[in-house]
Design an enzyme around this catalytic site. Sequence first.
Site, mmCIF file in Angstrom:
data_model
loop_
_atom_site.group_PDB
_atom_site.id
_atom_site.type_symbol
_atom_site.label_atom_id
_atom_site.label_comp_id
_atom_site.label_asym_id
_atom_site.label_seq_id
_atom_site.Cartn_x
_atom_site.Cartn_y
_atom_site.Cartn_z
ATOM 1 N N TYR A 61 -12.680 8.987 -13.792
ATOM 2 C CA TYR A 61 -12.773 7.763 -13.017
ATOM 3 C C TYR A 61 -13.414 6.650 -13.839
ATOM 4 C CZ TYR A 61 -13.597 4.584 -9.131
ATOM 5 O OH TYR A 61 -13.593 3.490 -8.307
ATOM 6 N N LYS B 161 -11.511 3.111 -15.047
ATOM 7 C CA LYS B 161 -11.977 1.786 -14.671
ATOM 8 C C LYS B 161 -12.423 0.974 -15.890
ATOM 9 C CE LYS B 161 -11.242 1.767 -10.240
ATOM 10 N NZ LYS B 161 -10.330 0.786 -9.609
ATOM 11 N N ASP C 104 3.880 2.440 -4.198
ATOM 12 C CA ASP C 104 3.101 3.308 -5.067
ATOM 13 C C ASP C 104 2.954 2.578 -6.401
ATOM 14 O OD1 ASP C 104 2.073 5.193 -6.814
ATOM 15 O OD2 ASP C 104 3.592 6.720 -6.388
ATOM 16 N N ASP D 229 0.852 -1.184 0.000
ATOM 17 C CA ASP D 229 0.000 0.000 0.000
ATOM 18 C C ASP D 229 0.887 1.234 0.000
ATOM 19 O OD1 ASP D 229 -3.222 0.442 0.856
ATOM 20 O OD2 ASP D 229 -1.923 2.187 1.161
#
Length: 266
Positions: A174, A178, A66, A44
């Site tokens: 976004y 996706k 990252d 993470d």
Amino acid sequence: MNDVTRQGRFDGKVAMVTGAGSGMGAAVARQLAAEGARAVVLADVNAEAVERVAAEPAAGHAVALDVSDPAAVDAAVADAVRRFGRLDILVHAAGVDDPEAKQLIADALVEGRQPEVTDRLGDAAWRRVTRINLDGTFYVLRAAVRAMRPVGAGAIVVIGSSSAFDTPAGYPHYAASKAGVHALSQAVAKEVIASGIRVNVVAPGPTETGMAARTPAVLRGGFADPRVRPYATPEEIADIVLFLASEAAANLVGAVLLANGGRFTA
């Protein structure tokens, strides 16, 4: 632990989970450990958060990562293979949203007008979302395939989003990121199944994560439809992820499982 947890389902497996510092990624990592995984690497960008999760009983080994840094992704996967000998399962749950765009959408709803986001969307906001969500997915997929192809086996599960299907107004970056994640994962799935590697996608709807907690109340209220299930829990999404990672899903390749509680079908 969820009631459907199956002890020993992942006995001896080595797994890596990105975005494991919170939410769905943390739930996946916990369940993999609970179900017998020999090692779980929790990665993470938030080092403190992922270390807290990893410190839980049998949770695993923490790595600060990252996913938008390709060299760091390559190094983290290579280190996991060196440390534990192989990589059997990779779950990619890392991703970001855009709180500023969400606020613009919420403001429009409160004022009874259509959102106006696209013409106000800066290059930096566009690149941040696509760099982490889409580029990061490519880097993680590439590194996982490099680790798994030589042994001719592996399962990769990517967290997408139902936003790729319903493309919310005012959220173009976004939704695009996706949708790209879904197409990328399916293209890779069709390629690497010949090497014994399965790639599948879960496309959650609203889920109780840190990202959801930052969503303006008026937007959260829009999902309070009594005809469908409420926000999913991270553990409910993790159950779907672990099914795809398990041998029970051996015939699923390139699937995108929509997990949105019945808000719409695709």
